[in-house]
Design a protein around this motif. Structure first.
Motif, PDB file in Angstrom:
ATOM      1  N   VAL A 245       0.865  -1.177   0.000  1.00  0.00           N
ATOM      2  CA  VAL A 245       0.000   0.000   0.000  1.00  0.00           C
ATOM      3  C   VAL A 245       0.900   1.225   0.000  1.00  0.00           C
ATOM      4  CG1 VAL A 245      -2.024  -1.010   1.173  1.00  0.00           C
ATOM      5  CG2 VAL A 245      -0.128  -0.132   2.538  1.00  0.00           C
ATOM      6  N   ASP A 246       0.289   2.388  -0.145  1.00  0.00           N
ATOM      7  CA  ASP A 246       1.099   3.614  -0.071  1.00  0.00           C
ATOM      8  C   ASP A 246       1.665   3.802   1.332  1.00  0.00           C
ATOM      9  OD1 ASP A 246       0.544   4.167  -2.743  1.00  0.00           O
ATOM     10  OD2 ASP A 246      -1.138   5.489  -2.259  1.00  0.00           O
TER      11      ASP A 246
ATOM     12  N   PRO B 168       7.390  -3.015   1.693  1.00  0.00           N
ATOM     13  CA  PRO B 168       6.804  -2.839   0.358  1.00  0.00           C
ATOM     14  C   PRO B 168       5.908  -1.603   0.223  1.00  0.00           C
ATOM     15  CG  PRO B 168       5.751  -4.676   1.494  1.00  0.00           C
ATOM     16  CD  PRO B 168       6.883  -4.217   2.366  1.00  0.00           C
ATOM     17  N   SER B 169       5.651  -0.900   1.310  1.00  0.00           N
ATOM     18  CA  SER B 169       4.884   0.344   1.238  1.00  0.00           C
ATOM     19  C   SER B 169       5.846   1.515   1.023  1.00  0.00           C
ATOM     20  CB  SER B 169       4.068   0.531   2.522  1.00  0.00           C
ATOM     21  OG  SER B 169       4.905   0.467   3.654  1.00  0.00           O
TER      22      SER B 169
ATOM     23  N   ALA C 235      -3.043   1.023   5.307  1.00  0.00           N
ATOM     24  CA  ALA C 235      -3.358  -0.177   6.097  1.00  0.00           C
ATOM     25  C   ALA C 235      -3.146   0.113   7.574  1.00  0.00           C
ATOM     26  CB  ALA C 235      -2.477  -1.345   5.664  1.00  0.00           C
ATOM     27  N   PHE C 236      -4.157  -0.215   8.377  1.00  0.00           N
ATOM     28  CA  PHE C 236      -4.112  -0.016   9.821  1.00  0.00           C
ATOM     29  C   PHE C 236      -4.041  -1.343  10.565  1.00  0.00           C
ATOM     30  CE2 PHE C 236      -6.348   3.934   8.667  1.00  0.00           C
ATOM     31  CZ  PHE C 236      -5.763   4.864   9.505  1.00  0.00           C
ATOM     32  N   PRO C 237      -3.200  -1.420  11.585  1.00  0.00           N
ATOM     33  CA  PRO C 237      -3.260  -2.561  12.510  1.00  0.00           C
ATOM     34  C   PRO C 237      -4.282  -2.227  13.599  1.00  0.00           C
ATOM     35  CG  PRO C 237      -1.514  -1.122  13.211  1.00  0.00           C
ATOM     36  CD  PRO C 237      -2.127  -0.484  11.979  1.00  0.00           C
ATOM     37  N   GLY C 238      -4.463  -3.122  14.542  1.00  0.00           N
ATOM     38  CA  GLY C 238      -5.273  -2.805  15.722  1.00  0.00           C
ATOM     39  C   GLY C 238      -4.435  -1.957  16.672  1.00  0.00           C
ATOM     40  N   ILE C 239      -4.680  -0.670  16.701  1.00  0.00           N
ATOM     41  CA  ILE C 239      -3.891   0.248  17.529  1.00  0.00           C
ATOM     42  C   ILE C 239      -4.293   0.098  19.001  1.00  0.00           C
ATOM     43  CG2 ILE C 239      -3.365   2.685  17.979  1.00  0.00           C
ATOM     44  CD1 ILE C 239      -3.996   3.157  14.948  1.00  0.00           C
ATOM     45  N   SER C 240      -3.299  -0.015  19.865  1.00  0.00           N
ATOM     46  CA  SER C 240      -3.450  -0.100  21.333  1.00  0.00           C
ATOM     47  C   SER C 240      -4.003  -1.431  21.846  1.00  0.00           C
ATOM     48  CB  SER C 240      -4.322   1.041  21.881  1.00  0.00           C
ATOM     49  OG  SER C 240      -3.593   2.229  21.946  1.00  0.00           O
TER      50      SER C 240
END
Length: 174
Positions: A15-16, A72-73, A115-120
């Motif tokens: 992703v960017d 790769p981003s 792309a987001f992970p589960g933050i916190s």
């Protein structure tokens, strides 16, 4: 804007920008943060050190952007989520701010895929179901979301994936 859900390693997503659930020092740590720093290499750490020298790290609820190094981003957006210590409105607002600030940086940098992970939700112990609700709501309510083509929620494990899958089905029906 397309919302996508993946069970994957965020460090392998093309992703960017990927979002890093960072700590205030920006120097790497455990979980997602450690994996991003390890796989991304020294370029990420060097830019994080420059940011620290300029502004003293990154506050909870804020975000900064660096190169993605060997990932790769193109970019890594580092955001610092709150440590959960009870069901407080302040913590929910700080977590929502992480998504808001990350998306603002994405728009400012003409990022189209993020792309987001589960933050916190790791060592910061934010309840995974509450965190996922805040994540989805924050993305859907972002006022400039039309400037982003795709948002991916990346879950490392089955538990998080199932929570997001259930919540995203509810969003589709509304």
């Amino acid at each position: 804007m397309i919302l996508e859900l993946l069970k994957a390693d965020i460090t392998e997503i093309q992703v960017d920008a990927i979002v890093n659930a960072a700590n205030t020092s920006l120097l790497g740590g455990g979980g997602v943060d450690g994996a991003i720093h390890r796989k991304g290499g020294n370029a990420i750490l060097e830019e994080c050190i420059q940011i620290r020298n300029k502004q003293g790290g990154c506050k909870v609820g804020e975000a900064v952007i660096t190169t993605a190094g060997n990932l790769p981003s193109k970019y890594v957006i580092h955001t610092v989520g709150p440590v959960w210590n009870g069901d407080k409105e302040e913590k929910k607002n700080l977590l929502a701010a992480c998504y808001q600030k990350s998306l603002e940086l994405a728009v400012q940098n003409k990022i189209k895929t993020i792309a987001f992970p589960g933050i916190s939700t790791g060592i910061y112990r934010f309840p995974k179901d509450k965190a996922a609700e805040i994540a989805i709501k924050s993305v859907n309510n972002f006022d400039r979301i039309s400037e982003i083509d795709k948002v991916i929620f990346v879950c490392f494990d089955d538990e998080n994936y199932q929570i997001y899958e259930r919540l995203l089905k509810r969003v589709d029906l509304e």
